[in-house]
Design an enzyme around this catalytic site. Structure first.
Site, mmCIF file in Angstrom:
data_model
loop_
_atom_site.group_PDB
_atom_site.id
_atom_site.type_symbol
_atom_site.label_atom_id
_atom_site.label_comp_id
_atom_site.label_asym_id
_atom_site.label_seq_id
_atom_site.Cartn_x
_atom_site.Cartn_y
_atom_site.Cartn_z
ATOM 1 N N ILE A 5 0.865 -1.181 0.000
ATOM 2 C CA ILE A 5 0.000 0.000 0.000
ATOM 3 C C ILE A 5 0.903 1.233 0.000
ATOM 4 O O ILE A 5 1.696 1.435 0.919
ATOM 5 C CB ILE A 5 -0.939 0.001 1.221
ATOM 6 C CG1 ILE A 5 -1.765 -1.292 1.223
ATOM 7 C CG2 ILE A 5 -1.830 1.239 1.202
ATOM 8 C CD1 ILE A 5 -2.586 -1.510 2.466
ATOM 9 N N HIS A 6 0.788 2.016 -1.076
ATOM 10 C CA HIS A 6 1.611 3.215 -1.231
ATOM 11 C C HIS A 6 0.725 4.435 -0.999
ATOM 12 O O HIS A 6 -0.235 4.650 -1.722
ATOM 13 C CB HIS A 6 2.224 3.248 -2.636
ATOM 14 C CG HIS A 6 3.201 4.347 -2.829
ATOM 15 N ND1 HIS A 6 4.512 4.239 -2.449
ATOM 16 C CD2 HIS A 6 3.051 5.593 -3.337
ATOM 17 C CE1 HIS A 6 5.145 5.371 -2.727
ATOM 18 N NE2 HIS A 6 4.276 6.210 -3.264
ATOM 19 N N LEU A 7 1.053 5.216 0.017
ATOM 20 C CA LEU A 7 0.232 6.368 0.410
ATOM 21 C C LEU A 7 0.822 7.661 -0.117
ATOM 22 O O LEU A 7 1.909 8.064 0.285
ATOM 23 C CB LEU A 7 0.118 6.442 1.935
ATOM 24 C CG LEU A 7 -0.413 5.181 2.623
ATOM 25 C CD1 LEU A 7 -0.294 5.308 4.123
ATOM 26 C CD2 LEU A 7 -1.838 4.918 2.207
ATOM 27 N N MET A 53 -2.250 3.847 -3.675
ATOM 28 C CA MET A 53 -2.179 2.696 -4.577
ATOM 29 C C MET A 53 -2.098 1.417 -3.756
ATOM 30 O O MET A 53 -1.361 1.370 -2.775
ATOM 31 C CB MET A 53 -0.953 2.810 -5.480
ATOM 32 C CG MET A 53 -1.016 3.979 -6.430
ATOM 33 S SD MET A 53 0.565 4.266 -7.230
ATOM 34 C CE MET A 53 1.263 5.458 -6.083
#
Length: 84
Positions: A5-7, A53
């Protein structure tokens, strides 16, 4: 299932300031459990994107059907459904 999980976009330059993790790296989590708090206002204030993402990193190993729900999402909105 393994998720990446890309913040935010280019938020690494903020050195973690707008994020408050709620779990530890490698910890198993359950549906609905908060993973991190993200200060959207602070990220937007410095001109960064708040896009999130989610990548399934072991998708080739899984025998699942994934249905995506198109469009922008808010907290707790359904983004995808898995069928095992």
């Amino acid at each position: 299932m393994e998720l990446l999980i890309h913040l935010g976009i280019d938020t690494v330059e903020l050195e973690g300031a707008p994020f408050t993790p709620q779990v530890k790296v490698g910890e198993q989590v359950t549906a609905g459990q908060p993973l991190t708090l993200m200060d959207l206002a602070a990220i937007k204030a410095v001109g960064k994107s708040t896009t999130i993402m989610v990548v399934i990193t072991n998708s080739k190993e899984l025998k699942v059907e994934l249905t995506l729900e198109a469009g922008d999402k808010k907290s707790r909105d359904l983004a995808a459904q898995l069928k095992l």
